[in-house]
Design a protein around this motif. Structure first.
Motif, mmCIF file in Angstrom:
data_model
loop_
_atom_site.group_PDB
_atom_site.id
_atom_site.type_symbol
_atom_site.label_atom_id
_atom_site.label_comp_id
_atom_site.label_asym_id
_atom_site.label_seq_id
_atom_site.Cartn_x
_atom_site.Cartn_y
_atom_site.Cartn_z
ATOM 1 N N VAL A 1 35.333 -62.696 9.538
ATOM 2 C CA VAL A 1 34.690 -62.419 10.823
ATOM 3 C C VAL A 1 33.217 -62.151 10.568
ATOM 4 C CG1 VAL A 1 34.597 -60.871 12.820
ATOM 5 C CG2 VAL A 1 36.813 -61.458 11.787
ATOM 6 N N THR A 2 32.362 -62.833 11.321
ATOM 7 C CA THR A 2 30.921 -62.667 11.147
ATOM 8 C C THR A 2 30.300 -62.176 12.448
ATOM 9 O OG1 THR A 2 30.858 -64.446 9.515
ATOM 10 C CG2 THR A 2 28.775 -63.837 10.552
ATOM 11 N N LEU A 3 29.461 -61.180 12.340
ATOM 12 C CA LEU A 3 28.694 -60.692 13.483
ATOM 13 C C LEU A 3 27.242 -61.104 13.282
ATOM 14 C CD1 LEU A 3 28.732 -58.744 16.054
ATOM 15 C CD2 LEU A 3 27.630 -57.128 14.498
ATOM 16 N N LYS A 4 26.642 -61.603 14.351
ATOM 17 C CA LYS A 4 25.247 -62.035 14.280
ATOM 18 C C LYS A 4 24.431 -61.214 15.271
ATOM 19 C CE LYS A 4 22.695 -66.348 15.241
ATOM 20 N NZ LYS A 4 22.930 -67.802 15.423
ATOM 21 N N VAL A 5 23.295 -60.751 14.835
ATOM 22 C CA VAL A 5 22.426 -59.956 15.697
ATOM 23 C C VAL A 5 21.009 -60.508 15.602
ATOM 24 C CG1 VAL A 5 21.359 -57.697 16.072
ATOM 25 C CG2 VAL A 5 23.788 -57.843 15.487
ATOM 26 N N ARG A 6 20.436 -60.798 16.763
ATOM 27 C CA ARG A 6 19.021 -61.189 16.792
ATOM 28 C C ARG A 6 18.244 -60.076 17.465
ATOM 29 N NH1 ARG A 6 18.115 -66.738 16.114
ATOM 30 N NH2 ARG A 6 18.754 -67.334 18.194
ATOM 31 N N SER B 1 13.950 -61.738 14.532
ATOM 32 C CA SER B 1 14.593 -61.696 13.220
ATOM 33 C C SER B 1 16.106 -61.676 13.439
ATOM 34 C CB SER B 1 14.136 -60.461 12.442
ATOM 35 O OG SER B 1 14.509 -59.283 13.118
ATOM 36 N N THR B 2 16.821 -62.385 12.572
ATOM 37 C CA THR B 2 18.254 -62.565 12.772
ATOM 38 C C THR B 2 18.983 -62.125 11.528
ATOM 39 O OG1 THR B 2 17.770 -64.475 14.138
ATOM 40 C CG2 THR B 2 20.022 -64.241 13.388
ATOM 41 N N LEU B 3 20.033 -61.323 11.712
ATOM 42 C CA LEU B 3 20.832 -60.974 10.547
ATOM 43 C C LEU B 3 22.307 -61.147 10.838
ATOM 44 C CD1 LEU B 3 21.430 -57.850 11.510
ATOM 45 C CD2 LEU B 3 19.285 -57.457 10.344
ATOM 46 N N THR B 4 23.061 -61.350 9.776
ATOM 47 C CA THR B 4 24.501 -61.512 9.911
ATOM 48 C C THR B 4 25.201 -60.543 8.977
ATOM 49 O OG1 THR B 4 24.615 -63.203 8.187
ATOM 50 C CG2 THR B 4 24.321 -63.983 10.447
ATOM 51 N N ARG B 5 26.369 -60.090 9.404
ATOM 52 C CA ARG B 5 27.234 -59.266 8.563
ATOM 53 C C ARG B 5 28.627 -59.847 8.671
ATOM 54 N NH1 ARG B 5 23.082 -58.141 7.175
ATOM 55 N NH2 ARG B 5 22.008 -56.139 6.998
ATOM 56 N N SER B 6 29.298 -59.953 7.544
ATOM 57 C CA SER B 6 30.625 -60.547 7.607
ATOM 58 C C SER B 6 31.624 -59.737 6.810
ATOM 59 C CB SER B 6 30.584 -61.990 7.107
ATOM 60 O OG SER B 6 30.258 -62.015 5.740
ATOM 61 N N SER B 7 32.863 -59.924 7.127
ATOM 62 C CA SER B 7 33.936 -59.214 6.456
ATOM 63 C C SER B 7 35.134 -60.151 6.343
ATOM 64 C CB SER B 7 34.297 -57.967 7.264
ATOM 65 O OG SER B 7 35.429 -57.342 6.706
ATOM 66 N N THR B 8 35.673 -60.229 5.133
ATOM 67 C CA THR B 8 36.816 -61.109 4.901
ATOM 68 C C THR B 8 38.085 -60.287 4.772
ATOM 69 O OG1 THR B 8 35.432 -62.755 3.826
ATOM 70 C CG2 THR B 8 37.780 -62.850 3.361
ATOM 71 N N LEU B 9 39.077 -60.682 5.538
ATOM 72 C CA LEU B 9 40.335 -59.946 5.610
ATOM 73 C C LEU B 9 41.376 -60.591 4.707
ATOM 74 C CD1 LEU B 9 40.316 -59.915 9.501
ATOM 75 C CD2 LEU B 9 39.465 -58.102 7.999
ATOM 76 N N LEU C 1 20.211 -61.027 20.964
ATOM 77 C CA LEU C 1 21.376 -61.917 20.924
ATOM 78 C C LEU C 1 22.482 -61.274 20.115
ATOM 79 C CD1 LEU C 1 21.594 -65.669 19.991
ATOM 80 C CD2 LEU C 1 22.577 -64.011 18.431
ATOM 81 N N LEU C 2 23.705 -61.484 20.576
ATOM 82 C CA LEU C 2 24.877 -61.118 19.783
ATOM 83 C C LEU C 2 25.714 -62.363 19.568
ATOM 84 C CD1 LEU C 2 26.301 -57.814 21.355
ATOM 85 C CD2 LEU C 2 25.312 -58.091 19.067
#
Length: 470
Positions: free
Chosen positions: A291-296, A301-309, A338-339
């Motif tokens: 699951v990846t969350l994207k925040v602008r 500036s844009t960053l992503t955070r992800s987590s693998t289950l 942005l989300l």
DNA sequence: TCTGGGGTCCTAGGACCC
DNA sequence: TCTGGGGTCCTAGGACCC
């Protein structure tokens, strides 16, 4: 590179705008801009009339409004309508060969060698000429540009060379003559960043690129990209046409009319995005582990955070739960423009015959024609209706043409005033049938835009429909 | 009121394993 | 008193495409 010019690339011309002009005759010959109409909207497609004034894809709609004259139509996107027309075109391509690779809604490759065709230059030229005529006939005038050559790269470049409504066949052996004068930017994979790096070492054309060594290119652009361009400059491209590519990720994102900072609102938006993603995963029978969350941020500036289950998921609540955790680890004090929520690492459920997904449309009062075949549009000479075309009917609301035959047209309704999936046939000259539901055409207003900004309580005039499957 | 939304592919570093 | 060489998985970011 193949011996025969057996790869065909089709690119529909100004596709979204062309569908709008087909469905609404009053728009024909006029500049039409399709895309986001809100304050942060961008142009998806500009008709050729609008391009004459400088309107371009990816430009902000505000700027397109500045460039285009009064009388220009600015329309929201109607993806379901574009999907239906695209399906008609893709079906025509599949008549040529089983190997059809859709690249996007308006673009596809066809491997003609997998069909039974004369692959001489004259043969494929005749084939493409016929194809273009059949596309225009079956879609009510949507045109496409075709390129044919010995590889995907050459076919794609061919379709770009003469637009709109073009046809270019690059004979085997003449690839480099076509390629070398072109700017490097016309090669697939060369975007603004790569073009800039190449310009800095005085490489502007594909011919210039050809003179660089493999070592030079890989040290400048990295292993994969460098090797790829080294080969492309030599027309060395044996990539196959792949039908039925599996999706690798599913995502949904939204840019907000005003930046968000309220944590409750942010949480609700994450939930809504997770719901969209989960719904699409489930309808396609797939699930994913990452699951990846994207925040602008407001500064773009844009960053992503992800987590693998450990296990793949498709449950919107679980997706939302992970996304909430990821959001909690991000500094949101400056606000959020942005989300986005995405799921990747997809695994297809294999459940054999458990799912018979191809359910027929809900047929009501239609004793005949219940399975009109969109791949075989009947002759339409006497009936000016085309599969996929939007129509209006007094009694039933909006519908679209499901199939058409001589003096007969089958309409599927899905408007708010009728049950979804209702199908009826009409005489082709039924006066109750009218082309196009009125598009939400916003007349250009010189005194616009509203300085107070869009009203957040006002729904977007044409919200994208993430569930639209066409 | 600059800059959408849906994707794909690649890179690079760290963890971990053999 | 030293540190090799692969391979895979995961994460974050970036380029690119339509």
């Amino acid at each position: 590179m193949r011996r025969d010019p057996s790869i065909l690339h089709l690119d529909l011309d100004a596709f979204f705008a062309a569908v709008e002009q087909r469905d609404k005759p009053s728009l024909r010959g006029r500049p039409v801009v399709v895309g986001g109409t809100g304050g942060r909207g961008v142009v998806s497609t500009a008709s050729y009339e609008a391009r004459a004034f400088g309107a371009r894809s990816a430009m902000s709609t505000i700027e397109a409004r500045r460039l285009c004259p009064p009388g220009t139509a600015f329309l929201g996107s109607r993806f379901a309508a574009y999907r239906r027309t695209s399906d008609v075109v893709m079906a025509l391509l599949r008549e040529l060969s089983p190997l059809v690779e859709p690249v996007s809604i308006d673009e596809a490759y066809v491997d003609l060698a997998a069909g039974d065709h004369d692959l001489s230059v004259a043969g494929v030229t005749a084939l493409a000429t016929d194809l273009k005529a059949r596309i225009a006939a079956a879609t009510g005038g949507v045109t496409g540009s075709v390129g044919i050559g010995t590889s995907k790269a050459i076919a794609k470049i061919g379709s770009e060379l003469r637009k709109p409504d073009g046809l270019t066949v690059v004979p085997p052996g003449q690839e480099l003559d076509v390629l070398h004068p072109l700017p490097v930017r016309s090669l697939g994979g060369v975007g603004p960043a790569t073009a800039e790096r190449l310009h800095q070492i005085a490489v502007t054309t594909v011919g210039d690129l050809h003179r660089l060594s493999l070592v030079d290119l890989t040290s400048l652009l990295g292993q994969a990209h460098g090797t790829g361009l080294h080969r492309l400059a030599r027309a060395d491209d044996d990539r196959p046409v792949v039908a039925d590519r599996e999706a690798k990720s599913v995502s949904a994102e939204e840019t907000y009319a005003r930046d968000l900072s309220d944590p409750v609102r942010l949480g609700a938006e994450v939930d809504a995005l997770a719901r969209r993603v989960g719904t699409r995963l489930r309808s396609s029978g797939t699930s994913g582990r990452t699951v990846t969350l994207k925040v602008r941020r407001p500064d773009f500036s844009t960053l992503t955070r992800s987590s693998t289950l450990p296990q793949p998921i498709d449950d919107p609540r679980l997706i939302a739960e992970v996304a909430h955790r990821l959001l909690a680890g991000i500094d949101r004090h400056a606000g959020v423009r942005l989300l986005g929520v995405g799921v990747s690492g997809l695994a297809t459920f294999v459940q054999g015959d458990l799912f018979a997904l191809d359910e027929p449309p809900t047929t009501t009062d239609l004793p005949v024609d219940e399975s009109p075949d969109p791949e075989q549009p009947a002759p339409t000479a006497a009936v000016p209706w085309y599969p996929g075309q939007d129509v209006e009917h007094d009694e039933h609301g909006a519908g679209w043409v499901w199939g058409s035959g001589l003096n007969r047209v089958t309409v599927r309704f899905e408007g708010p005033r009728t049950p979804p999936g209702r199908v009826r046939t009409f005489a082709g000259d039924d006066p109750a049938l009218r082309p196009g539901s009125p598009p939400d055409w916003t007349p250009p207003d010189p005194s616009a835009p509203d300085p107070s900004g869009p009203d957040p309580s006002e729904p977007d005039p044409t919200p994208p429909d993430p569930t639209a499957a066409g």
